[in-house]
Design an enzyme around this catalytic site. Structure first.
Site, PDB file in Angstrom:
ATOM      1  N   PRO A  53      38.948  28.340  40.936  1.00  5.94           N
ATOM      2  CA  PRO A  53      39.954  27.274  40.770  1.00  5.94           C
ATOM      3  C   PRO A  53      41.159  27.616  41.645  1.00  5.94           C
ATOM      4  O   PRO A  53      42.077  28.303  41.219  1.00  5.94           O
ATOM      5  CB  PRO A  53      40.287  27.334  39.279  1.00  5.94           C
ATOM      6  CG  PRO A  53      40.025  28.763  38.897  1.00  5.94           C
ATOM      7  CD  PRO A  53      38.905  29.245  39.768  1.00  5.94           C
ATOM      8  N   ASP A  88      43.525  32.234  43.853  1.00 13.51           N
ATOM      9  CA  ASP A  88      42.700  31.994  42.675  1.00 13.51           C
ATOM     10  C   ASP A  88      43.619  31.916  41.462  1.00 13.51           C
ATOM     11  O   ASP A  88      44.260  32.901  41.090  1.00 13.51           O
ATOM     12  CB  ASP A  88      41.682  33.132  42.526  1.00 13.51           C
ATOM     13  CG  ASP A  88      40.669  32.880  41.427  1.00 13.51           C
ATOM     14  OD1 ASP A  88      40.966  32.112  40.501  1.00 13.51           O
ATOM     15  OD2 ASP A  88      39.567  33.470  41.497  1.00 13.51           O
ATOM     16  N   HIS A  89      43.681  30.744  40.849  1.00 14.00           N
ATOM     17  CA  HIS A  89      44.616  30.538  39.738  1.00 14.00           C
ATOM     18  C   HIS A  89      44.217  31.322  38.496  1.00 14.00           C
ATOM     19  O   HIS A  89      45.001  31.410  37.529  1.00 14.00           O
ATOM     20  CB  HIS A  89      44.706  29.047  39.399  1.00 14.00           C
ATOM     21  CG  HIS A  89      46.110  28.563  39.212  1.00 14.00           C
ATOM     22  ND1 HIS A  89      47.035  29.231  38.434  1.00 14.00           N
ATOM     23  CD2 HIS A  89      46.773  27.468  39.697  1.00 14.00           C
ATOM     24  CE1 HIS A  89      48.181  28.581  38.440  1.00 14.00           C
ATOM     25  NE2 HIS A  89      48.056  27.499  39.205  1.00 14.00           N
ATOM     26  N   ARG A  90      43.045  31.924  38.483  1.00 13.73           N
ATOM     27  CA  ARG A  90      42.637  32.732  37.339  1.00 13.73           C
ATOM     28  C   ARG A  90      43.359  34.072  37.304  1.00 13.73           C
ATOM     29  O   ARG A  90      43.536  34.655  36.225  1.00 13.73           O
ATOM     30  CB  ARG A  90      41.123  32.973  37.375  1.00 13.73           C
ATOM     31  CG  ARG A  90      40.280  31.728  37.212  1.00 13.73           C
ATOM     32  CD  ARG A  90      38.801  32.050  37.388  1.00 13.73           C
ATOM     33  NE  ARG A  90      38.520  32.574  38.722  1.00 13.73           N
ATOM     34  CZ  ARG A  90      37.312  32.998  39.118  1.00 13.73           C
ATOM     35  NH1 ARG A  90      36.287  32.974  38.258  1.00 13.73           N
ATOM     36  NH2 ARG A  90      37.132  33.438  40.349  1.00 13.73           N
TER      37      ARG A  90
END
Length: 472
Positions: free
Chosen positions: A265, A442-444
């Site tokens: 994401p 990566d938004h994680r």
């Protein structure tokens, strides 16, 4: 005599296939242990495959352009140990299918020490190497598939051709093979006699004078003779100019990009940066020491590494944990990937433990890796060990890009071209050297605050390079 079969080895990193680019030997040639016999292209690099056997080339199992599976026969070598009066019996399957590592142990006393991405034979004696013909030539070295010997090594053999028909496309070869057409009997209509799809289709359709089917081949169903451009796409109604198999590096890139888009994401932040002071500083250094002044990318790489020390979340990787969940791996250093465009596609070799290098050291490594990447000589380790990627797409004359993260990394920093733009300095409009930085992350592993903080740190370092370099 004894026939030994060399199976295509895993050329590194668990690869399952390779594309045969060029034979460096022909059937009937004498080969020595560790003599290069073929060039193959994997998803990671272009490498030469050395022979683990000494003797005479009995059979080449493939043609240039074919995709070869790891563990399948690549070449058969006759060691000539049996007497001429007694035909040799086929060796047991277990003996003929020795892996490269097994043969490495068996031939330890006569190896040369040559290494192919983790493979090779021990020892120090060099081997005589057959000179390689240029790709596309019609010398025996590059036309090893002219005639294949029969599977029964005791049976009489047909005369070996000294030149091979000019067929580049493996699709044309397959079309001819499927319809029992001997391409050696065709006259090519392409440049310098190149055999085209239309030539094979004309032969299949019974066009007289240009071809003859093998007598033992089953009759093929008549096909419509296709003129160049006559192949039509049913969806668009347009003629098909070419069909290019998705293989080799292009296939690897496609898989990696698809995985990145599917699993990560991602989010993107960007900022315009006044690089005037950095450009001026480098110009002054170059005037005093033109041979040893690092390029601008090396300075930006140095600032990037300093930023990753402050924001280590961007130098991580997500993987499955032992309990079946997921975990974020943090590292003690940074392997900085440098994206490089080559004739074989986009390569991202990385500089190991780059965090401890100066701008001058980084510049030397960037130039070295770019050179080996263009030659297709990067090792699998250089192409897979990266933990963060720096992409200078400004060399293509563009300002920005929403880059795709180099999976399984979690971030990529892009640098656009540096151009003159109007810029407000101390309330006055001036012409300055401006570039755009783009960070995809990566938004994680982090949120916008971390990504923005990192990007702003690198931007400030570019705008005020002297103060930042003093602390590095």
């Amino acid at each position: 005599m004894a026939i030994k079969v060399f199976l295509l080895p895993d050329l590194g990193e668990g690869l399952t296939e390779a594309d045969l680019v060029n034979w460096l030997v022909a059937e009937g040639d004498s080969v020595a242990v560790d003599q290069p016999i073929a060039e193959v292209e994997t998803a990671k690099s272009l490498v030469e495959v050395p022979s683990p056997f000494a003797g005479t080339v009995h059979q080449l199992h493939g043609a240039p352009g074919d995709t070869m599976d790891v563990g399948k026969p690549l070449v058969s070598v006759e060691d000539g140990a049996a007497t001429a009066s007694a035909p040799a019996a086929p060796a047991p399957a277990e003996e003929r299918a020795q892996s490269y590592r097994e043969e490495e142990k068996a031939g330890a006393s006569e190896g040369s020490g040559n290494v192919l991405i983790g493979y090779g034979t021990p020892g120090g004696a060099g081997s005589t190497r057959r000179s390689r013909a240029p790709r596309g030539s019609t010398t025996p070295q590059s036309t090893a598939q002219a005639a294949a010997l029969p599977a029964d090594v005791g049976a009489p053999t047909a005369p070996v051709r000294t030149t091979a028909p000019t067929v580049i496309s493996p699709l044309v070869r397959k079309l001819a093979r499927d319809h029992g057409i001997d391409v050696a009997t065709l006259t090519g209509s392409g440049t310098q006699g190149l055999i085209l799809r239309a030539d094979v289709q004309a032969a299949i359709g019974g066009d007289s004078g240009t071809s003859a089917a093998r007598p033992d081949a089953a009759p093929a169903a008549p096909l419509r003779t296709a003129a160049p451009g006559d192949d039509e796409d049913a969806r668009s109604g347009l003629g098909i100019a070419a069909r290019t198999p998705l293989k080799g590096v292009r296939k690897s890139i496609a898989q990696a990009m698809s995985t990145s888009r599917r699993e990560i994401p991602e989010a993107t932040v960007w900022v315009d940066v006044d690089a005037t002071e950095l450009v001026q500083m480098r110009s002054k250094l170059k005037a005093s020491d033109p041979q040893n002044t690092p390029g601008l990318l090396a300075y930006i790489a140095r600032f990037t590494l300093a930023g990753l020390v402050r924001y280590p979340e961007l130098n991580t990787r997500i993987q499955e944990s032992a309990d079946g969940g997921q975990e974020i791996l943090s590292f003690t250093g940074v392997n900085l990937g440098i994206a490089a465009q080559t004739d074989r596609g986009l390569m991202v070799p990385s500089i190991a433990n780059a965090q401890g290098m100066s701008a001058r050291q980084l510049d030397a490594e960037v130039r070295r890796l770019a050179g080996v990447a263009r030659e297709g000589k990067c090792t699998p380790a250089e192409l897979t060990r990266g933990t963060f990627t720096l992409n200078n797409y400004g060399v293509f004359g563009v300002d920005g890009s929403a880059a795709i993260i180099n999976y399984p990394e979690v971030a990529i920093l892009g640098v656009g071209r540096i151009i003159d733009r109007p810029w407000v300095v101390d309330g006055e409009l001036q012409v300055r050297k401006v570039t755009e930085l783009t960070l995809t992350f990566d938004h994680r592993v982090c949120d916008g605050g971390t990504a923005g903080g990192f990007l702003r740190y690198v931007a400030d370092a570019i705008e005020n390079p002297g103060s930042v370099l003093a602390d590095l």
